[in-house]
Design a protein around this motif. Structure first.
Motif, PDB file in Angstrom:
ATOM      1  N   ALA A   1       0.826  -1.214   0.000  1.00 51.01           N
ATOM      2  CA  ALA A   1       0.000   0.000   0.000  1.00 51.01           C
ATOM      3  C   ALA A   1       0.856   1.259   0.000  1.00 51.01           C
ATOM      4  CB  ALA A   1      -0.950  -0.006   1.200  1.00 51.01           C
TER       5      ALA A   1
ATOM      6  N   SER B   1       0.707   2.895  -4.787  1.00 49.65           N
ATOM      7  CA  SER B   1       0.611   1.545  -4.218  1.00 49.65           C
ATOM      8  C   SER B   1       0.876   0.572  -5.360  1.00 49.65           C
ATOM      9  CB  SER B   1      -0.787   1.264  -3.662  1.00 49.65           C
ATOM     10  OG  SER B   1      -1.126   2.111  -2.606  1.00 49.65           O
TER      11      SER B   1
ATOM     12  N   TYR C   1       1.187  -7.463   1.834  1.00 55.70           N
ATOM     13  CA  TYR C   1      -0.062  -8.163   2.126  1.00 55.70           C
ATOM     14  C   TYR C   1      -0.257  -9.247   1.092  1.00 55.70           C
ATOM     15  CZ  TYR C   1      -4.965  -9.319   2.431  1.00 55.70           C
ATOM     16  OH  TYR C   1      -6.126 -10.011   2.545  1.00 55.70           O
TER      17      TYR C   1
ATOM     18  N   MET D   1     -18.034  -1.750  19.262  1.00 54.31           N
ATOM     19  CA  MET D   1     -17.364  -2.340  18.095  1.00 54.31           C
ATOM     20  C   MET D   1     -17.074  -3.817  18.351  1.00 54.31           C
ATOM     21  SD  MET D   1     -13.612  -1.481  16.544  1.00 54.31           S
ATOM     22  CE  MET D   1     -14.082   0.167  16.037  1.00 54.31           C
TER      23      MET D   1
ATOM     24  N   ILE E   1     -11.471  -7.035  17.678  1.00 55.16           N
ATOM     25  CA  ILE E   1     -10.517  -7.237  16.598  1.00 55.16           C
ATOM     26  C   ILE E   1      -9.213  -7.730  17.208  1.00 55.16           C
ATOM     27  CG2 ILE E   1      -9.819  -4.788  16.575  1.00 55.16           C
ATOM     28  CD1 ILE E   1      -9.377  -5.157  13.493  1.00 55.16           C
TER      29      ILE E   1
ATOM     30  N   LEU F   1      -3.313  -2.929  21.529  1.00 54.53           N
ATOM     31  CA  LEU F   1      -4.640  -2.336  21.361  1.00 54.53           C
ATOM     32  C   LEU F   1      -5.698  -3.320  21.821  1.00 54.53           C
ATOM     33  CD1 LEU F   1      -6.793  -0.381  20.279  1.00 54.53           C
ATOM     34  CD2 LEU F   1      -6.498  -1.455  18.037  1.00 54.53           C
TER      35      LEU F   1
ATOM     36  N   VAL G   1      -4.413  -6.569  19.612  1.00 55.89           N
ATOM     37  CA  VAL G   1      -3.478  -6.411  18.489  1.00 55.89           C
ATOM     38  C   VAL G   1      -2.162  -5.896  19.052  1.00 55.89           C
ATOM     39  CG1 VAL G   1      -3.029  -5.234  16.296  1.00 55.89           C
ATOM     40  CG2 VAL G   1      -5.361  -5.915  16.886  1.00 55.89           C
TER      41      VAL G   1
ATOM     42  N   GLN H   1       1.889  -4.608  18.194  1.00 50.57           N
ATOM     43  CA  GLN H   1       2.888  -4.138  17.228  1.00 50.57           C
ATOM     44  C   GLN H   1       4.169  -3.815  17.983  1.00 50.57           C
ATOM     45  OE1 GLN H   1       1.356  -1.093  14.642  1.00 50.57           O
ATOM     46  NE2 GLN H   1       3.366  -0.415  13.962  1.00 50.57           N
TER      47      GLN H   1
ATOM     48  N   ARG I   1      -8.773  -6.790   2.893  1.00 56.00           N
ATOM     49  CA  ARG I   1      -9.745  -7.140   3.923  1.00 56.00           C
ATOM     50  C   ARG I   1     -10.494  -5.883   4.355  1.00 56.00           C
ATOM     51  NH1 ARG I   1      -7.889 -12.114   7.656  1.00 56.00           N
ATOM     52  NH2 ARG I   1      -6.801 -13.331   6.080  1.00 56.00           N
TER      53      ARG I   1
ATOM     54  N   ARG J   1     -11.328  -5.026   7.713  1.00 49.48           N
ATOM     55  CA  ARG J   1     -11.020  -4.437   9.024  1.00 49.48           C
ATOM     56  C   ARG J   1      -9.510  -4.461   9.228  1.00 49.48           C
ATOM     57  NH1 ARG J   1     -13.875  -6.703  13.866  1.00 49.48           N
ATOM     58  NH2 ARG J   1     -13.878  -4.564  14.558  1.00 49.48           N
ATOM     59  N   TRP J   2      -8.957  -3.330   9.648  1.00 49.82           N
ATOM     60  CA  TRP J   2      -7.521  -3.197   9.835  1.00 49.82           C
ATOM     61  C   TRP J   2      -7.238  -2.468  11.144  1.00 49.82           C
ATOM     62  CZ3 TRP J   2      -3.831  -5.011   6.345  1.00 49.82           C
ATOM     63  CH2 TRP J   2      -4.330  -5.485   5.135  1.00 49.82           C
ATOM     64  N   ALA J   3      -6.168  -2.868  11.818  1.00 54.34           N
ATOM     65  CA  ALA J   3      -5.788  -2.191  13.061  1.00 54.34           C
ATOM     66  C   ALA J   3      -4.302  -1.862  13.037  1.00 54.34           C
ATOM     67  CB  ALA J   3      -6.103  -3.072  14.269  1.00 54.34           C
ATOM     68  N   ILE J   4      -3.964  -0.668  13.505  1.00 52.00           N
ATOM     69  CA  ILE J   4      -2.573  -0.243  13.698  1.00 52.00           C
ATOM     70  C   ILE J   4      -2.415   0.054  15.186  1.00 52.00           C
ATOM     71  CG2 ILE J   4      -0.819   1.468  13.097  1.00 52.00           C
ATOM     72  CD1 ILE J   4      -2.438   2.049  10.527  1.00 52.00           C
TER      73      ILE J   4
ATOM     74  N   ILE K   1      -3.606   3.578   2.234  1.00 50.33           N
ATOM     75  CA  ILE K   1      -4.799   2.782   1.985  1.00 50.33           C
ATOM     76  C   ILE K   1      -4.914   2.522   0.488  1.00 50.33           C
ATOM     77  CG2 ILE K   1      -7.313   2.676   2.226  1.00 50.33           C
ATOM     78  CD1 ILE K   1      -7.045   4.861   4.413  1.00 50.33           C
TER      79      ILE K   1
ATOM     80  N   THR L   1     -11.451   4.887  13.749  1.00 47.70           N
ATOM     81  CA  THR L   1     -11.567   5.198  15.174  1.00 47.70           C
ATOM     82  C   THR L   1     -10.164   5.242  15.780  1.00 47.70           C
ATOM     83  OG1 THR L   1     -13.678   4.009  15.239  1.00 47.70           O
ATOM     84  CG2 THR L   1     -12.634   4.496  17.363  1.00 47.70           C
TER      85      THR L   1
ATOM     86  N   SER M   1      -5.215   2.801  16.026  1.00 52.47           N
ATOM     87  CA  SER M   1      -6.314   3.122  15.104  1.00 52.47           C
ATOM     88  C   SER M   1      -6.918   1.851  14.534  1.00 52.47           C
ATOM     89  CB  SER M   1      -5.828   4.030  13.977  1.00 52.47           C
ATOM     90  OG  SER M   1      -4.670   3.514  13.371  1.00 52.47           O
ATOM     91  N   VAL M   2      -8.217   1.911  14.253  1.00 50.48           N
ATOM     92  CA  VAL M   2      -8.936   0.808  13.615  1.00 50.48           C
ATOM     93  C   VAL M   2      -9.703   1.346  12.420  1.00 50.48           C
ATOM     94  CG1 VAL M   2     -10.767  -0.919  13.890  1.00 50.48           C
ATOM     95  CG2 VAL M   2      -9.122  -0.555  15.736  1.00 50.48           C
TER      96      VAL M   2
ATOM     97  N   GLU N   1     -12.487   0.436   9.373  1.00 46.65           N
ATOM     98  CA  GLU N   1     -13.544  -0.474   8.925  1.00 46.65           C
ATOM     99  C   GLU N   1     -14.064   0.017   7.582  1.00 46.65           C
ATOM    100  OE1 GLU N   1     -15.642  -2.484  12.127  1.00 46.65           O
ATOM    101  OE2 GLU N   1     -15.518  -0.573  13.180  1.00 46.65           O
TER     102      GLU N   1
ATOM    103  N   VAL O   1      -6.309  -2.514   1.515  1.00 42.40           N
ATOM    104  CA  VAL O   1      -5.039  -2.903   2.135  1.00 42.40           C
ATOM    105  C   VAL O   1      -4.483  -1.679   2.843  1.00 42.40           C
ATOM    106  CG1 VAL O   1      -2.698  -3.767   1.730  1.00 42.40           C
ATOM    107  CG2 VAL O   1      -4.594  -4.620   0.337  1.00 42.40           C
ATOM    108  N   VAL O   2      -4.021  -1.849   4.095  1.00 40.99           N
ATOM    109  CA  VAL O   2      -3.539  -0.725   4.897  1.00 40.99           C
ATOM    110  C   VAL O   2      -2.108  -0.988   5.379  1.00 40.99           C
ATOM    111  CG1 VAL O   2      -3.908   0.660   6.982  1.00 40.99           C
ATOM    112  CG2 VAL O   2      -5.880  -0.147   5.669  1.00 40.99           C
TER     113      VAL O   2
ATOM    114  N   GLN P   1      -8.321  -8.395   9.261  1.00 41.58           N
ATOM    115  CA  GLN P   1      -9.324  -9.372   9.681  1.00 41.58           C
ATOM    116  C   GLN P   1     -10.603  -9.118   8.894  1.00 41.58           C
ATOM    117  OE1 GLN P   1      -9.384 -10.053  14.009  1.00 41.58           O
ATOM    118  NE2 GLN P   1     -11.543  -9.604  13.944  1.00 41.58           N
TER     119      GLN P   1
END
Lengths: 124, 124, 124, 124
Positions: free
Chosen positions: A12, A90, A121, C1, C4, C36, C100, C102, D6, D8-11, D35, D48, D91-92, D94, D100-101, D123
């Motif tokens: 990305a 990307s 990914y 939510m 996750i 997280l 999660v 990292q 996907r 849903r992504w979380a950092i 993204i 979020t 951060s999440v 949706e 892809v993030v 996820q």
């Protein structure tokens, strides 16, 4: 060896700085997609580049022989068009056999270099 | 503890710079595969190194005791042959028990160090 | 939510440099596990540290409230014992709810800082 | 092209340094979520932000057109509130379609820049 990897990969993040503190190829600012083909068949790979505000570029075509690695520099892509510098992009890789792709940038805008890397990914 | 990890891992990125600004082992330019064996059985690992333009090197053999970590420096590999410097490579790890592999490079070609790290690609 | 994440995470890389060019907490050399908990239940986490040549340390216990993040510095762990500096280690996190994780290191051994980060390995 | 990614992504990592050695936008300390929406449908994304000691912020709303990338700087978020500097966050994301993030930070607190990057956790 059994094949390892997947057939579709996405990175990305993409950005090639136009500035470099060195003209040495090893230290020139660059973005790389390291592609491993550990299997026994040649990998025929199609690469598409996505941008923020225009249609995608490509397809670029890359071939990686069996049991070989290829560290592809985005800076070196020429056909059908070079990847513009100082521009967000990307990339998506589609291969006919399983491969593994890792993304690395060497940034030498300043006197000291900076590195980033991450597994891409994967899917499929 | 239950085992955690997978049996096959690939690192598509590999490059050991020949230059370093320091001869201190901690600050010498190096590439590392950090291998965690959190399980109760010894991990017998076979490592193969892939290149751009020659047959793969290996197998290299590595053993990680149960409940131990091993930060393997590619620079230290000797048998069957050392990993050439200033050369693109990839690596594949095959273990008889689940392990976790993370890839890190410390680059000290310039006065300031630069770091990269990523979880490797896993399968199986 | 919706929740996750996953319940088990491993970071194979671990190394806290004893040197720092700054005593400012933000710029002190450190390793962090960013955790997280996006769900609605408190996360009770057990952390084990693995070494190259001794039995693992721990369990360390960490609680992350619902809908909160916790950037855990390994340098801050005290109970049952501090994490030794200049020493290779790995870590495994086990949580009762999905989280999660990292991994990030800030290295300030030299005048300029260097950073690395990667998503940890997840399972379960 | 088939969709890749996907929903849903979380950092888990998040931290924007308030200091920068440059006011050039490219070299200002920043955190980015890159993204990629490689599919044929617009991606409507809700973001979020989670903190250590207060309720989450958001939802922030982001739209990425089909076949486009968007390198979102957390520094640029304004509505419903800016992301505080020098503050740990996670951060999440949706999305209603696969994306892809990838997470990247450029840190220019010191004269030389430092970079980190990792694929986010995905996820769903």
């Amino acid at each position: 060896m059994d094949e390892i990897g997947r057939k579709r990969w996405a990175i990305a993040e993409g950005y090639i700085p136009s500035e470099s503190c060195s003209q040495d190829r090893a230290l020139l600012s660059h973005e790389t997609a390291c592609i491993l083909n550990a299997g026994d068949r040649e990998a025929k790979i199609t690469l598409t580049i996505y941008f923020a505000d225009r249609q995608p570029a490509g397809p670029y075509r890359v071939v990686v022989p069996p049991r070989r690695t290829f560290h592809l520099r985005f800076n070196d892509l020429k056909d059908p068009e070079p990847v513009p510098l100082d521009t967000d992009y990307s990339s998506v890789f589609e291969s006919d056999v399983p491969i593994v792709v890792q993304h690395t940038r060497l940034d030498s805008r300043r006197a000291e270099i900076s590195l980033l890397s991450t597994i891409a990914y994967s899917q499929g």
